[in-house]
Design a protein around this motif. Structure first.
Motif, short mmCIF file in Angstrom:
data_model
loop_
_atom_site.label_atom_id
_atom_site.label_comp_id
_atom_site.label_asym_id
_atom_site.label_seq_id
_atom_site.Cartn_x
_atom_site.Cartn_y
_atom_site.Cartn_z
N SER A 67 0.84 -1.21 0.00
CA SER A 67 0.00 0.00 0.00
C SER A 67 0.87 1.25 0.00
CB SER A 67 -0.92 -0.01 1.22
OG SER A 67 -1.78 -1.10 1.16
N GLN A 68 1.51 1.52 -1.12
CA GLN A 68 2.44 2.65 -1.21
C GLN A 68 1.71 3.98 -1.36
OE1 GLN A 68 4.76 1.56 -4.57
NE2 GLN A 68 5.77 -0.13 -3.55
N ALA A 77 -3.45 2.14 5.21
CA ALA A 77 -4.55 1.32 5.69
C ALA A 77 -5.19 2.05 6.87
CB ALA A 77 -4.04 -0.05 6.13
N VAL A 78 -6.47 1.79 7.07
CA VAL A 78 -7.17 2.37 8.21
C VAL A 78 -7.30 1.28 9.28
CG1 VAL A 78 -9.27 3.48 9.05
CG2 VAL A 78 -8.46 3.96 6.73
N ARG A 109 2.86 0.07 16.61
CA ARG A 109 4.26 0.52 16.68
C ARG A 109 5.20 -0.44 15.97
NH1 ARG A 109 3.62 2.49 22.79
NH2 ARG A 109 3.19 0.28 23.00
N LYS A 110 4.69 -1.62 15.61
CA LYS A 110 5.51 -2.60 14.89
C LYS A 110 5.16 -2.68 13.40
CE LYS A 110 6.37 -5.63 18.86
NZ LYS A 110 7.57 -4.92 19.21
N LEU A 111 4.17 -1.91 12.99
CA LEU A 111 3.77 -1.92 11.58
C LEU A 111 4.71 -1.04 10.76
CD1 LEU A 111 -0.12 -1.75 11.93
CD2 LEU A 111 1.36 -3.77 11.67
N GLU A 133 2.07 2.64 6.24
CA GLU A 133 1.34 3.80 6.76
C GLU A 133 -0.05 3.42 7.20
OE1 GLU A 133 1.27 7.33 4.41
OE2 GLU A 133 3.36 7.10 3.82
N ILE A 134 -0.46 3.99 8.33
CA ILE A 134 -1.81 3.73 8.83
C ILE A 134 -2.48 5.03 9.25
CG2 ILE A 134 -1.26 1.41 9.68
CD1 ILE A 134 -1.29 2.71 12.55
N GLU A 135 -3.79 5.00 9.29
CA GLU A 135 -4.60 6.01 9.94
C GLU A 135 -5.41 5.24 10.97
OE1 GLU A 135 -6.62 8.81 7.24
OE2 GLU A 135 -5.42 7.86 5.65
N MET A 136 -5.83 5.91 12.04
CA MET A 136 -6.48 5.20 13.14
C MET A 136 -7.85 5.77 13.47
SD MET A 136 -3.21 4.58 15.66
CE MET A 136 -4.11 3.52 16.78
N ASP A 137 -8.78 4.86 13.76
CA ASP A 137 -10.12 5.22 14.19
C ASP A 137 -10.56 4.19 15.23
OD1 ASP A 137 -12.54 6.61 14.29
OD2 ASP A 137 -12.89 6.52 12.13
#
Length: 169
Positions: free
Chosen positions: A24-25, A29-30, A47-49, A52-56
Motif C-alpha cells: 500500500s504505497q 490502511a485504516v 508501533r511494529k507496523l 502507513e496507517i490512519e487510526m479510528d
C-alpha cells in the motif's frame, strides 16, 4: 500467557500484517480499534507496523461469550473507509458474535478490503467471512482476563493473559 508470550504474539501478528499490507504505497490502511478491549493490543501492534496507517475506533459493548449481542454499535467514521484497506483490531475473538456484527457494519461503508487482527481466537467461534490475522488459537473456551480482556470491568490492564478462576466453582 506470560507478558513475553503476549509480546511475541504482537510481533507475530505485526509480521503477518506487514507482509500483507507493505504494497500500500499510495494509500495507508485504516486501523479501527474495538474499544475498550483492543486498546492495549492496538497500541503495541501499530508501533511494529512498517506501512502507513490512519487510526479510528468502534465500540459495541458485550458480555464475553455472548453470541447474541444486540447492543448498539458506536462508530463515528472519523476517517472515510470507502475503497480503503481496513484492519479491525481487537484483543480476541471469543464467540465471534460481536466481531461478526462489527464486520457486517463496516462492510456497509464499502471498504476496498476488510481484515481482522487479534492476539488470539477461541474455538467454536462463529464464521466471520474476512481474512483474520492472529497469533494464538486457544484450545478451550476458558474465561480469560488481562491485556484488554476484563472481568466485571476489571483487570484489563494486566500485561499478561490469565485464566479466570471463580471461587466456589
Amino acid at each position: 500467557m506470560s507478558e513475553s508470550a503476549v509480546q511475541q504474539g504482537v510481533a507475530t501478528v505485526a509480521a503477518l500484517l506487514n507482509a500483507q499490507y507493505q504494497h500500500s504505497q499510495n494509500q495507508s490502511a485504516v486501523v479501527i480499534t474495538v474499544v475498550p478491549g483492543g486498546i492495549l493490543f492496538t497500541a503495541d501492534l501499530v508501533r511494529k507496523l512498517t506501512f502507513e496507517i490512519e487510526m479510528d475506533y468502534i465500540s459495541c459493548p458485550h458480555t464475553p461469550g455472548d453470541r447474541q449481542n444486540q447492543s448498539e454499535i458506536v462508530y463515528h467514521q472519523n476517517i472515510a473507509i470507502t475503497n480503503r484497506d481496513v484492519i479491525l483490531i481487537d484483543d480476541a475473538i471469543e464467540s465471534g458474535g460481536t466481531m461478526k456484527r462489527l464486520v457486517e457494519h463496516l462492510q456497509t461503508f464499502s471498504p476496498k478490503s476488510l481484515a481482522i487482527a487479534t492476539l488470539f481466537v477461541k474455538p467454536g467461534r462463529v464464521e466471520i467471512p474476512v481474512k483474520q490475522y492472529y497469533a494464538y488459537e486457544m484450545q478451550n473456551d476458558d474465561l480469560l482476563v488481562g491485556y484488554g480482556l476484563p472481568w466485571q470491568h476489571k483487570w484489563r490492564n494486566l500485561p499478561f493473559v490469565a485464566q479466570l478462576v471463580k471461587a466456589g466453582v
